[in-house]
Design a protein around this motif. Structure first.
Motif, mmCIF file in Angstrom:
data_model
loop_
_atom_site.group_PDB
_atom_site.id
_atom_site.type_symbol
_atom_site.label_atom_id
_atom_site.label_comp_id
_atom_site.label_asym_id
_atom_site.label_seq_id
_atom_site.Cartn_x
_atom_site.Cartn_y
_atom_site.Cartn_z
ATOM 1 N N GLU A 139 20.539 1.042 -7.471
ATOM 2 C CA GLU A 139 19.660 1.839 -8.325
ATOM 3 C C GLU A 139 19.544 3.271 -7.804
ATOM 4 O OE1 GLU A 139 15.206 1.304 -8.604
ATOM 5 O OE2 GLU A 139 15.804 0.542 -10.578
ATOM 6 N N ALA A 140 19.428 3.430 -6.489
ATOM 7 C CA ALA A 140 19.356 4.775 -5.907
ATOM 8 C C ALA A 140 20.647 5.545 -6.172
ATOM 9 C CB ALA A 140 19.089 4.688 -4.406
ATOM 10 N N LEU A 141 21.785 4.880 -6.039
ATOM 11 C CA LEU A 141 23.076 5.502 -6.336
ATOM 12 C C LEU A 141 23.156 5.883 -7.813
ATOM 13 C CD1 LEU A 141 26.009 6.284 -5.620
ATOM 14 C CD2 LEU A 141 26.641 3.890 -6.092
ATOM 15 N N PHE A 142 22.715 4.976 -8.675
ATOM 16 C CA PHE A 142 22.769 5.223 -10.116
ATOM 17 C C PHE A 142 21.975 6.466 -10.497
ATOM 18 C CE2 PHE A 142 20.757 4.753 -14.295
ATOM 19 C CZ PHE A 142 21.869 4.645 -15.106
ATOM 20 N N PHE A 143 20.720 6.546 -10.056
ATOM 21 C CA PHE A 143 19.883 7.680 -10.451
ATOM 22 C C PHE A 143 20.339 8.984 -9.788
ATOM 23 C CE2 PHE A 143 17.110 4.292 -11.970
ATOM 24 C CZ PHE A 143 16.902 4.756 -13.256
ATOM 25 N N ALA A 144 20.896 8.905 -8.598
ATOM 26 C CA ALA A 144 21.463 10.112 -7.986
ATOM 27 C C ALA A 144 22.676 10.586 -8.790
ATOM 28 C CB ALA A 144 21.863 9.836 -6.541
ATOM 29 N N ALA A 145 23.493 9.651 -9.243
ATOM 30 C CA ALA A 145 24.687 10.006 -10.031
ATOM 31 C C ALA A 145 24.320 10.524 -11.422
ATOM 32 C CB ALA A 145 25.609 8.799 -10.149
ATOM 33 N N MET A 146 23.268 9.989 -12.000
ATOM 34 C CA MET A 146 22.882 10.396 -13.360
ATOM 35 C C MET A 146 22.049 11.669 -13.374
ATOM 36 S SD MET A 146 24.325 8.386 -15.490
ATOM 37 C CE MET A 146 25.708 8.261 -14.368
ATOM 38 N N ASN A 147 21.555 12.087 -12.204
ATOM 39 C CA ASN A 147 20.787 13.326 -12.127
ATOM 40 C C ASN A 147 21.666 14.487 -12.590
ATOM 41 O OD1 ASN A 147 18.624 15.043 -11.483
ATOM 42 N ND2 ASN A 147 19.505 15.464 -9.485
ATOM 43 N N CYS A 148 21.067 15.402 -13.316
ATOM 44 C CA CYS A 148 21.844 16.493 -13.888
ATOM 45 C C CYS A 148 21.062 17.791 -13.754
ATOM 46 C CB CYS A 148 22.130 16.180 -15.351
ATOM 47 S SG CYS A 148 23.422 17.155 -16.077
ATOM 48 N N GLU A 149 21.544 18.682 -12.930
ATOM 49 C CA GLU A 149 20.909 19.988 -12.772
ATOM 50 C C GLU A 149 21.654 21.005 -13.613
ATOM 51 O OE1 GLU A 149 18.106 20.896 -11.204
ATOM 52 O OE2 GLU A 149 17.806 18.767 -10.799
ATOM 53 N N SER A 150 20.919 21.780 -14.351
ATOM 54 C CA SER A 150 21.564 22.802 -15.172
ATOM 55 C C SER A 150 21.767 24.066 -14.371
ATOM 56 C CB SER A 150 20.723 23.097 -16.410
ATOM 57 O OG SER A 150 19.538 23.758 -16.035
ATOM 58 N N GLN A 151 22.780 24.812 -14.739
ATOM 59 C CA GLN A 151 23.054 26.096 -14.113
ATOM 60 C C GLN A 151 22.715 27.256 -15.052
ATOM 61 O OE1 GLN A 151 23.959 26.084 -10.871
ATOM 62 N NE2 GLN A 151 23.784 23.873 -11.053
ATOM 63 N N TRP A 152 22.680 26.984 -16.348
ATOM 64 C CA TRP A 152 22.553 28.062 -17.328
ATOM 65 C C TRP A 152 21.217 28.786 -17.243
ATOM 66 C CZ3 TRP A 152 18.809 28.316 -21.033
ATOM 67 C CH2 TRP A 152 18.125 27.126 -21.342
ATOM 68 N N ALA A 153 20.143 28.070 -16.972
ATOM 69 C CA ALA A 153 18.816 28.688 -17.030
ATOM 70 C C ALA A 153 18.509 29.546 -15.805
ATOM 71 C CB ALA A 153 17.743 27.621 -17.210
ATOM 72 N N GLY A 154 19.137 29.242 -14.690
ATOM 73 C CA GLY A 154 18.842 29.968 -13.465
ATOM 74 C C GLY A 154 19.210 31.440 -13.509
ATOM 75 N N GLY A 155 20.194 31.798 -14.294
ATOM 76 C CA GLY A 155 20.638 33.188 -14.346
ATOM 77 C C GLY A 155 20.035 34.017 -15.459
ATOM 78 N N LEU A 156 19.064 33.476 -16.166
ATOM 79 C CA LEU A 156 18.493 34.205 -17.298
ATOM 80 C C LEU A 156 17.834 35.511 -16.892
ATOM 81 C CD1 LEU A 156 16.961 31.261 -19.373
ATOM 82 C CD2 LEU A 156 18.971 32.640 -19.945
ATOM 83 N N GLY A 157 17.194 35.528 -15.744
ATOM 84 C CA GLY A 157 16.500 36.738 -15.292
ATOM 85 C C GLY A 157 17.420 37.940 -15.177
ATOM 86 N N SER A 158 18.675 37.695 -14.819
ATOM 87 C CA SER A 158 19.616 38.812 -14.664
ATOM 88 C C SER A 158 20.045 39.399 -16.001
ATOM 89 C CB SER A 158 20.847 38.362 -13.873
ATOM 90 O OG SER A 158 21.583 37.408 -14.616
ATOM 91 N N LEU A 159 19.790 38.688 -17.090
ATOM 92 C CA LEU A 159 20.160 39.187 -18.419
ATOM 93 C C LEU A 159 19.069 40.046 -19.061
ATOM 94 C CD1 LEU A 159 21.790 35.999 -20.007
ATOM 95 C CD2 LEU A 159 22.949 38.011 -19.075
ATOM 96 N N VAL A 160 17.854 39.924 -18.561
ATOM 97 C CA VAL A 160 16.724 40.623 -19.182
ATOM 98 C C VAL A 160 16.987 42.123 -19.216
ATOM 99 C CG1 VAL A 160 14.267 41.180 -18.987
ATOM 100 C CG2 VAL A 160 15.048 38.842 -18.550
ATOM 101 N N GLY A 161 16.939 42.668 -20.427
ATOM 102 C CA GLY A 161 17.101 44.107 -20.609
ATOM 103 C C GLY A 161 18.532 44.606 -20.521
#
Length: 194
Positions: free
Chosen positions: A51-73
């Motif tokens: 179960e620990a392996l399953f949930f670690a494998a299914m975890n999904c971190e996005s990359q798209w939202a982290g760079g939004l601040g650099s687009l402002v303006g």
């Protein structure tokens, strides 16, 4: 003496992710180990339970939202929104199969943390707020509703792709039309009366 090759946690998780998505939660650990090129024992030295392996494998971190601040303006806002929409679409295509499988397996005592989509919507709302404060968006724009609508529409589009079992069905045209439609409400004031 030859050194034993080491395998990273990410390599194990990628192998587990592939096997779980193909076979479901009941996939044998031996299949995951074979895909990763290691023994089952090596997996369970790092992940105490399946179960620990399953949930670690299914975890999904996005990359798209982290760079939004650099687009402002910076740049054309409408072009930025199309690029953001494409990034959300790619992420949703990766996320939804994992979410659907994860929802089918209940995890007890999960750590309290902000769900990835909720965090991404919050970051997009902050992006819209910053753009509004620069005068690049309508002053009365509700940034939280706009961010929720933006992400929700694209996630729904991907969900319909999954349900209809379509591969990349005109997504470029969809995103262009979606951003064009949304753009009209982002920059212009609504009429006083209908």
């Amino acid at each position: 003496m030859a050194r034993t090759p080491t395998i990273t946690d990410e390599q194990i998780l990628e192998a587990a992710r592939q096997v779980f998505l193909e076979q479901g939660f009941n996939a044998p650990a031996t299949d995951i180990a074979a895909r990763a090129g290691i023994s089952s024992g090596s997996i369970f030295k790092r992940y105490q339970t399946k179960e620990a392996l399953f949930f670690a494998a299914m975890n999904c971190e996005s990359q798209w939202a982290g760079g939004l601040g650099s687009l402002v303006g910076h740049g054309e806002l409408k072009v930025n929104l199309e690029a953001i929409a494409h990034a959300v679409l790619s992420f949703a295509r990766e996320l939804l199969p994992r979410l659907m499988l994860s929802w089918s397996v209940r995890q007890q005592n999960r750590e309290d943390h902000e769900p990835v989509l909720a965090r991404d919507i919050r970051l997009l709302s902050e992006f819209f707020l910053a753009e509004r404060e620069l005068g690049r968006l309508r002053p009365s724009l509700d940034t939280e509703v706009t961010a929720t609508t933006f992400v929700g529409t694209i996630v729904n589009y991907v969900m319909l792709e999954v349900i209809a079992e379509k591969e990349d069905s005109n997504s470029h045209e969809f995103i262009k039309a979606f951003v064009d439609t949304l753009w009209k409400g982002l920059i212009s004031s609504p009429p006083d009366s209908f």
